[in-house]
Motif scaffolding. Sequence first.
Motif, PDB file in Angstrom:
ATOM      1  N   VAL A  84      -6.000  12.616 -14.692  1.00  0.00           N
ATOM      2  CA  VAL A  84      -5.757  12.665 -13.251  1.00  0.00           C
ATOM      3  C   VAL A  84      -6.518  11.575 -12.506  1.00  0.00           C
ATOM      4  CG1 VAL A  84      -7.663  14.220 -12.638  1.00  0.00           C
ATOM      5  CG2 VAL A  84      -5.510  14.296 -11.334  1.00  0.00           C
ATOM      6  N   LEU A  85      -7.553  10.998 -13.138  1.00  0.00           N
ATOM      7  CA  LEU A  85      -8.287   9.917 -12.493  1.00  0.00           C
ATOM      8  C   LEU A  85      -7.400   8.690 -12.264  1.00  0.00           C
ATOM      9  CD1 LEU A  85     -11.771   9.936 -14.303  1.00  0.00           C
ATOM     10  CD2 LEU A  85     -11.283  10.534 -11.926  1.00  0.00           C
ATOM     11  N   ASP A  86      -6.409   8.509 -13.119  1.00  0.00           N
ATOM     12  CA  ASP A  86      -5.537   7.333 -13.024  1.00  0.00           C
ATOM     13  C   ASP A  86      -4.780   7.298 -11.689  1.00  0.00           C
ATOM     14  OD1 ASP A  86      -4.363   4.973 -13.914  1.00  0.00           O
ATOM     15  OD2 ASP A  86      -2.707   6.006 -14.896  1.00  0.00           O
ATOM     16  N   PRO A  87      -4.022   8.348 -11.321  1.00  0.00           N
ATOM     17  CA  PRO A  87      -3.345   8.312 -10.013  1.00  0.00           C
ATOM     18  C   PRO A  87      -4.308   8.352  -8.827  1.00  0.00           C
ATOM     19  CG  PRO A  87      -3.054  10.459 -11.059  1.00  0.00           C
ATOM     20  CD  PRO A  87      -3.630   9.550 -12.091  1.00  0.00           C
ATOM     21  N   ILE A  88      -5.469   8.997  -9.006  1.00  0.00           N
ATOM     22  CA  ILE A  88      -6.456   9.004  -7.918  1.00  0.00           C
ATOM     23  C   ILE A  88      -6.932   7.584  -7.628  1.00  0.00           C
ATOM     24  CG2 ILE A  88      -8.814   9.691  -7.317  1.00  0.00           C
ATOM     25  CD1 ILE A  88      -8.286  12.354  -8.708  1.00  0.00           C
ATOM     26  N   LEU A  89      -7.160   6.814  -8.692  1.00  0.00           N
ATOM     27  CA  LEU A  89      -7.556   5.413  -8.528  1.00  0.00           C
ATOM     28  C   LEU A  89      -6.483   4.622  -7.798  1.00  0.00           C
ATOM     29  CD1 LEU A  89      -9.084   4.660 -12.045  1.00  0.00           C
ATOM     30  CD2 LEU A  89     -10.294   4.618  -9.859  1.00  0.00           C
TER      31      LEU A  89
ATOM     32  N   TRP B 132       1.188   9.390  -5.821  1.00  0.00           N
ATOM     33  CA  TRP B 132       1.586  10.765  -5.545  1.00  0.00           C
ATOM     34  C   TRP B 132       2.386  11.356  -6.714  1.00  0.00           C
ATOM     35  CZ3 TRP B 132       0.333  14.541  -2.363  1.00  0.00           C
ATOM     36  CH2 TRP B 132       1.189  15.624  -2.207  1.00  0.00           C
ATOM     37  N   SER B 133       3.308  10.568  -7.264  1.00  0.00           N
ATOM     38  CA  SER B 133       4.107  11.036  -8.404  1.00  0.00           C
ATOM     39  C   SER B 133       3.220  11.267  -9.622  1.00  0.00           C
ATOM     40  CB  SER B 133       5.200  10.008  -8.733  1.00  0.00           C
ATOM     41  OG  SER B 133       6.075   9.825  -7.640  1.00  0.00           O
ATOM     42  N   GLY B 134       2.307  10.327  -9.847  1.00  0.00           N
ATOM     43  CA  GLY B 134       1.432  10.443 -11.015  1.00  0.00           C
ATOM     44  C   GLY B 134       0.450  11.585 -10.907  1.00  0.00           C
ATOM     45  N   PHE B 135       0.087  11.949  -9.696  1.00  0.00           N
ATOM     46  CA  PHE B 135      -0.875  13.032  -9.511  1.00  0.00           C
ATOM     47  C   PHE B 135      -0.310  14.362 -10.005  1.00  0.00           C
ATOM     48  CE2 PHE B 135      -2.893  16.375  -6.939  1.00  0.00           C
ATOM     49  CZ  PHE B 135      -4.224  16.103  -7.202  1.00  0.00           C
ATOM     50  N   TRP B 136       1.005  14.563  -9.850  1.00  0.00           N
ATOM     51  CA  TRP B 136       1.628  15.811 -10.273  1.00  0.00           C
ATOM     52  C   TRP B 136       2.011  15.813 -11.746  1.00  0.00           C
ATOM     53  CZ3 TRP B 136       0.750  19.629  -7.206  1.00  0.00           C
ATOM     54  CH2 TRP B 136       0.602  19.392  -5.839  1.00  0.00           C
ATOM     55  N   ALA B 137       2.000  14.643 -12.375  1.00  0.00           N
ATOM     56  CA  ALA B 137       2.308  14.582 -13.810  1.00  0.00           C
ATOM     57  C   ALA B 137       1.412  13.537 -14.469  1.00  0.00           C
ATOM     58  CB  ALA B 137       3.787  14.240 -14.024  1.00  0.00           C
ATOM     59  N   PRO B 138       0.103  13.774 -14.497  1.00  0.00           N
ATOM     60  CA  PRO B 138      -0.826  12.764 -15.034  1.00  0.00           C
ATOM     61  C   PRO B 138      -0.679  12.592 -16.551  1.00  0.00           C
ATOM     62  CG  PRO B 138      -1.993  14.815 -14.563  1.00  0.00           C
ATOM     63  CD  PRO B 138      -0.605  14.987 -14.025  1.00  0.00           C
ATOM     64  N   GLU B 139      -0.807  11.338 -16.981  1.00  0.00           N
ATOM     65  CA  GLU B 139      -0.760  11.016 -18.407  1.00  0.00           C
ATOM     66  C   GLU B 139      -1.863  10.018 -18.727  1.00  0.00           C
ATOM     67  OE1 GLU B 139       3.030   9.539 -19.519  1.00  0.00           O
ATOM     68  OE2 GLU B 139       4.141  11.330 -18.907  1.00  0.00           O
ATOM     69  N   LEU B 140      -2.456  10.171 -19.912  1.00  0.00           N
ATOM     70  CA  LEU B 140      -3.479   9.221 -20.329  1.00  0.00           C
ATOM     71  C   LEU B 140      -2.837   7.877 -20.659  1.00  0.00           C
ATOM     72  CD1 LEU B 140      -5.766  11.421 -22.624  1.00  0.00           C
ATOM     73  CD2 LEU B 140      -6.388  10.397 -20.436  1.00  0.00           C
ATOM     74  N   PRO B 141      -3.427   6.761 -20.236  1.00  0.00           N
ATOM     75  CA  PRO B 141      -2.872   5.441 -20.531  1.00  0.00           C
ATOM     76  C   PRO B 141      -2.923   5.129 -22.030  1.00  0.00           C
ATOM     77  CG  PRO B 141      -4.526   5.332 -18.790  1.00  0.00           C
ATOM     78  CD  PRO B 141      -4.643   6.688 -19.404  1.00  0.00           C
ATOM     79  N   ASP B 142      -1.989   4.312 -22.471  1.00  0.00           N
ATOM     80  CA  ASP B 142      -2.016   3.816 -23.850  1.00  0.00           C
ATOM     81  C   ASP B 142      -2.857   2.542 -23.899  1.00  0.00           C
ATOM     82  OD1 ASP B 142      -0.202   5.828 -24.682  1.00  0.00           O
ATOM     83  OD2 ASP B 142       1.468   4.602 -23.945  1.00  0.00           O
ATOM     84  N   ALA B 143      -3.523   2.314 -24.996  1.00  0.00           N
ATOM     85  CA  ALA B 143      -4.291   1.076 -25.238  1.00  0.00           C
ATOM     86  C   ALA B 143      -5.068   0.617 -24.001  1.00  0.00           C
ATOM     87  CB  ALA B 143      -3.342  -0.030 -25.701  1.00  0.00           C
TER      88      ALA B 143
ATOM     89  N   ALA C  60       0.830  -1.204   0.000  1.00  0.00           N
ATOM     90  CA  ALA C  60       0.000   0.000   0.000  1.00  0.00           C
ATOM     91  C   ALA C  60       0.868   1.258   0.000  1.00  0.00           C
ATOM     92  CB  ALA C  60      -0.921  -0.010   1.217  1.00  0.00           C
ATOM     93  N   ILE C  61       1.951   1.233   0.764  1.00  0.00           N
ATOM     94  CA  ILE C  61       2.851   2.397   0.812  1.00  0.00           C
ATOM     95  C   ILE C  61       3.518   2.618  -0.548  1.00  0.00           C
ATOM     96  CG2 ILE C  61       4.982   3.285   1.844  1.00  0.00           C
ATOM     97  CD1 ILE C  61       4.159   1.808   4.428  1.00  0.00           C
ATOM     98  N   MET C  62       3.937   1.521  -1.196  1.00  0.00           N
ATOM     99  CA  MET C  62       4.563   1.624  -2.527  1.00  0.00           C
ATOM    100  C   MET C  62       3.597   2.201  -3.558  1.00  0.00           C
ATOM    101  SD  MET C  62       6.562  -2.045  -2.556  1.00  0.00           S
ATOM    102  CE  MET C  62       7.062  -1.887  -4.274  1.00  0.00           C
ATOM    103  N   ILE C  63       2.356   1.730  -3.477  1.00  0.00           N
ATOM    104  CA  ILE C  63       1.339   2.212  -4.417  1.00  0.00           C
ATOM    105  C   ILE C  63       1.040   3.695  -4.180  1.00  0.00           C
ATOM    106  CG2 ILE C  63      -1.090   1.980  -5.088  1.00  0.00           C
ATOM    107  CD1 ILE C  63      -0.780  -1.040  -4.394  1.00  0.00           C
ATOM    108  N   ALA C  64       0.945   4.084  -2.913  1.00  0.00           N
ATOM    109  CA  ALA C  64       0.673   5.486  -2.589  1.00  0.00           C
ATOM    110  C   ALA C  64       1.783   6.392  -3.129  1.00  0.00           C
ATOM    111  CB  ALA C  64       0.544   5.650  -1.076  1.00  0.00           C
ATOM    112  N   ARG C  65       3.002   5.913  -3.068  1.00  0.00           N
ATOM    113  CA  ARG C  65       4.127   6.707  -3.592  1.00  0.00           C
ATOM    114  C   ARG C  65       3.986   6.918  -5.097  1.00  0.00           C
ATOM    115  NH1 ARG C  65      10.508   4.828  -3.501  1.00  0.00           N
ATOM    116  NH2 ARG C  65      11.311   6.623  -4.653  1.00  0.00           N
ATOM    117  N   GLU C  66       3.629   5.843  -5.824  1.00  0.00           N
ATOM    118  CA  GLU C  66       3.442   5.970  -7.275  1.00  0.00           C
ATOM    119  C   GLU C  66       2.270   6.891  -7.597  1.00  0.00           C
ATOM    120  OE1 GLU C  66       5.386   4.796  -9.678  1.00  0.00           O
ATOM    121  OE2 GLU C  66       6.734   4.055  -8.126  1.00  0.00           O
TER     122      GLU C  66
END
Length: 298
Positions: free
Chosen positions: A176-181, A100-111, A92-98
């Motif tokens: 931004v929904l991706d890191p929120i999830l 947090w990083s994604g929240f500041w630089a969100p990108e749309l997923p491929d495929a 859970a801690i590892m996921i929360a770290r990822e």
Amino acid sequence: MNTERRTLVIAGASLGVGLLVLGLKFLAWWTTGSIALYSDALESIVNVVTAVVALIAVRLAQKPADAALPYGYHKAEYFSAVVVGVMIIVAAIMIAREAWSGFWAPELPDAPLQGIMISAVATVINVVWAGVLIRHGRKVRSPALEADGKHLLTDVISTIGVLIGLALVLLTGWAVLDPILAALVAVNILWSGWAVICESVGGLMDVAVPPLTQKSIREVIAGNAEGAIEAHDIRTRQAGKMTFIDFHLVVPGAMSVDAAHTICDRVEAKLREVVKDVQITIHVEPEDKAKHAGIVVL
């Protein structure tokens, strides 16, 4: 195949299932680059570690009692469940770290569609196997297998949430929904880990058997100790699949050792019919030791 052998086979198969699901989820992440799917894959690493720990614990718990551990190795499964809980929290801690990083630089997923389909297949496998683990774990009273199955169910719930969220990302274009999830997955996993640890600590602290079982034990003693005066200080504890029962049985002072032993044998035989995998200790006392306020008065 006997019960112990079947339990070992199921514990071993969990490792294979965990590796298969892990491969599928990392494939889903590699296909999409989604942080949410990456968090889901990280949780599957915990599943694999959990399967390894459960296999070792189940094998160890089946060892017969010896001079070093005269009451057996049954508590090994509780230790494994605690390890599983800790690993879940680490994930859970590892996921929360990822997240947090994604929240500041969100990108749309491929495929995203391909990733959703691959992850859905992995989820179906987890649903089926979680059912097998929980059902068999409860049947043989294996805390390690049941904890493994419950964690898989948590994984399933997390994955379903991720897949729904990815569908929303695809429909709305909100990256931004991706890191929120991913962050929500972390919270869910954290709660699951805490629940597993709390339940396992209860076993390590010699928790008593459930109230209904205690009631059955008292009824058996009361109904099969004819010739005795009373039974008091009835205590129970659970250690893996083993149940331990001990109590004091008060008999008339003039009763012979042989007659008192016969009563004990009769009570023990009936208790073994009601409670499986049980170890019983009865301390016989003369009538001047009667408390007249025992749990069971005969």
